[in-house]
Design a protein around this motif. Structure first.
Motif, mmCIF file in Angstrom:
data_model
loop_
_atom_site.group_PDB
_atom_site.id
_atom_site.type_symbol
_atom_site.label_atom_id
_atom_site.label_comp_id
_atom_site.label_asym_id
_atom_site.label_seq_id
_atom_site.Cartn_x
_atom_site.Cartn_y
_atom_site.Cartn_z
ATOM 1 N N ASN A 104 -11.984 52.771 3.152
ATOM 2 C CA ASN A 104 -11.829 53.917 4.008
ATOM 3 C C ASN A 104 -12.503 55.151 3.406
ATOM 4 O OD1 ASN A 104 -10.754 55.421 6.202
ATOM 5 N ND2 ASN A 104 -8.987 55.965 4.991
ATOM 6 N N LEU A 105 -13.629 54.951 2.692
ATOM 7 C CA LEU A 105 -14.331 56.106 2.144
ATOM 8 C C LEU A 105 -14.919 56.977 3.246
ATOM 9 C CD1 LEU A 105 -16.129 54.663 -1.012
ATOM 10 C CD2 LEU A 105 -13.916 55.827 -0.847
ATOM 11 N N ASP A 139 -4.074 55.660 -2.992
ATOM 12 C CA ASP A 139 -4.528 54.346 -3.412
ATOM 13 C C ASP A 139 -3.619 53.272 -2.802
ATOM 14 O OD1 ASP A 139 -5.998 52.406 -4.708
ATOM 15 O OD2 ASP A 139 -5.535 53.093 -6.740
ATOM 16 N N HIS A 140 -4.043 52.020 -2.911
ATOM 17 C CA HIS A 140 -3.226 50.824 -2.618
ATOM 18 C C HIS A 140 -2.812 50.672 -1.156
ATOM 19 C CE1 HIS A 140 -2.145 51.521 -7.072
ATOM 20 N NE2 HIS A 140 -3.106 50.610 -6.999
ATOM 21 N N GLU A 141 -3.531 51.311 -0.221
ATOM 22 C CA GLU A 141 -3.217 51.099 1.188
ATOM 23 C C GLU A 141 -3.459 49.658 1.588
ATOM 24 O OE1 GLU A 141 -3.785 50.779 5.513
ATOM 25 O OE2 GLU A 141 -5.247 50.355 3.921
ATOM 26 N N GLU A 142 -4.478 49.042 1.020
ATOM 27 C CA GLU A 142 -4.796 47.668 1.379
ATOM 28 C C GLU A 142 -3.734 46.671 0.907
ATOM 29 O OE1 GLU A 142 -7.032 47.032 3.400
ATOM 30 O OE2 GLU A 142 -8.420 48.712 3.337
ATOM 31 N N HIS A 148 -7.256 56.822 2.420
ATOM 32 C CA HIS A 148 -7.029 56.014 1.217
ATOM 33 C C HIS A 148 -8.343 55.683 0.537
ATOM 34 C CE1 HIS A 148 -8.116 51.957 2.906
ATOM 35 N NE2 HIS A 148 -7.622 52.431 4.036
ATOM 36 N N THR A 149 -8.267 55.541 -0.790
ATOM 37 C CA THR A 149 -9.454 55.382 -1.633
ATOM 38 C C THR A 149 -9.812 53.930 -1.912
ATOM 39 O OG1 THR A 149 -8.039 55.519 -3.585
ATOM 40 C CG2 THR A 149 -9.065 57.577 -2.829
#
Length: 425
Positions: free
Chosen positions: A228-229, A256-259, A84-85
């Motif tokens: 998580n880069l 995107d938006h995993e957090e 995830h970004t």
């Protein structure tokens, strides 16, 4: 499989972090790097080529890229690296320009679960996208411009006994002396658009301190957004090295938006990956039954940062599983399926790590401290593809600046490279 050069890998990772202050920048950076390496950038609204090739598509702050071998058939399986970004941060609210006590401030909302105190007294920037009335998206970043100043100890003598931050009152950054321009006008000027044309924005804060390699022998690495880069970059490096003649389609899927729980059109619970895989399979002439057969033989490696044992808080970790910085990438396990790893998946990751010449470490939580989750269980539930959860061990996870060991960062990329090019393919 060529061995990764540690110095070159860490230098490139540092550049990638600097280029990726927001999920939108990260997705663009991945696509730009892949295009420079010969990948074709596709638009979801167009028809896609069906023959072999290297391709990439961006959806908002997410990016999916793949290598389709020349010998692919309707039942060729996929090997997917999922990451995830996005990272915990603060997001700019609408109408956010304020001033108080002679200073310009910005109204922000907490994004995800950051360690709030770690954002105090740092030089921060705004980064993200502005969307003009014609629907065009414009990336923007300010460079160092913001700071959340902490109250001096002279005005709170008990602060070292415990710091409590009110999310509304205490975390609004300052960005200049009043009076001054409207913040959106300032951002529009940086992006080179008229402020009156800006109809929407997705702008977050990011730490501007440069990544740093340090320690007795330069073995430690500190930077923001490694959750998580670290996985996105490792997957990017591995995909660039993926063979064109493999027995599967190699895929990098950075959501995107995993957090926030992944529930968005560009998150892992959304349809993005399934849409791309279905279109690739259709291009190979696959029927619904063929695609299901391909999925049954496929793997998804869900890569997200995990916890190393903290030397100052050893009791917070499982007493028998003690992953350490420098001990190798993690294999993440949870009996309640917060991670998707099972015995078959553990064996697959062990083979990949053995082939890459790296050692994996098991991670399982202390029973009294529930773990978080990842895109792994979400993707496995949506697609039915066998899934394994792995990642880089960190200290200070969700801090504005996290800590890793260089060997683990390189080891994760090497393990993913072996996953994309397993022995015997």
């Amino acid at each position: 499989m060529p061995e990764l050069d540690t110095d070159a890998h860490l230098s490139d990772f540092a550049d990638f972090i600097r280029d990726s202050p927001s999920s939108y920048h990260a997705a663009a950076s991945v696509a730009d790097r892949l295009e420079a390496a010969g990948f074709d950038r596709l638009d979801e609204r167009d028809e896609w080529p069906t023959g072999p090739g290297r391709r990439v598509v961006v959806r908002d702050g997410a990016v999916i890229a793949w290598v389709q071998p020349g010998g692919a058939t309707p039942t060729t399986p996929f090997r997917i690296l999922g990451a995830h970004t996005d990272s915990p941060s603060f997001k700019l609210k609408p109408g956010a320009s304020t001033s108080s006590e002679g200073l310009l401030q910005a109204g922000v909302e907490v994004y995800g679960g950051p360690l709030l105190n770690s954002w105090l007294d740092r030089e921060l920037e705004f980064a993200g996208r502005l969307v003009t009335t014609d629907g065009v998206q414009h990336l923007v970043r300010t460079g160092p411009m913001l700071r959340i100043p902490q109250l001096a100890i002279h005005l709170d003598r008990d602060v070292n006994k415990g710091l409590t931050l009110d999310r509304q009152r205490h975390l609004q950054p300052i960005w200049g002396s009043a009076p001054g321009p409207d913040l959106l006008v300032h951002l529009a000027g940086i992006a080179g658009v008229e402020a009156d044309d800006v109809a929407g924005h997705d702008v977050l804060m990011a730490d501007t301190a440069a990544p740093a390699r340090f320690g007795r022998e330069g073995e430690l690495f500190a930077a923001g957004r490694m959750d998580n880069l670290s996985s996105v970059h490792a997957g990017l490096v591995a995909l660039l090295a993926a063979p064109d003649d493999g027995a599967h389609v190699s895929v990098l899927a950075a959501f995107d938006h995993e957090e926030l729980g992944s529930e968005s059109r560009s998150g892992a619970s959304g349809p993005f990956l399934e849409d791309v895989l279905a279109r690739v399979a259709a291009g190979l002439g696959a029927t619904d039954g063929d695609r299901r057969r391909a999925f049954a033989d496929s793997w998804l490696l869900s890569s997200d940062a995990g916890h190393a044992v903290h030397p100052n808080y050893p009791e917070r970790h499982d007493p028998n599983n003690r992953p350490v910085l420098g001990g190798g990438p993690l294999l993440k396990l949870n009996a309640n399926q917060r991670y998707a790893t099972d015995g078959v998946g553990a064996a697959m990751w062990a083979r990949a790590c053995r082939q890459a010449g790296v050692t994996a470490q098991p991670f399982v939580s202390n029973n009294t401290i529930p773990c978080g989750s990842t895109i792994g269980p979400l993707s496995a539930t949506r697609l039915g593809i066998r899934t394994v959860d792995v990642g880089t061990p960190l200290l200070s996870m969700h801090s504005a600046r996290e800590l890793a060991h260089v060997d683990d960062l390189v080891g994760l990329a090497a393990g993913i490279s072996a996953f994309f090019a397993p022995a015997g393919d």
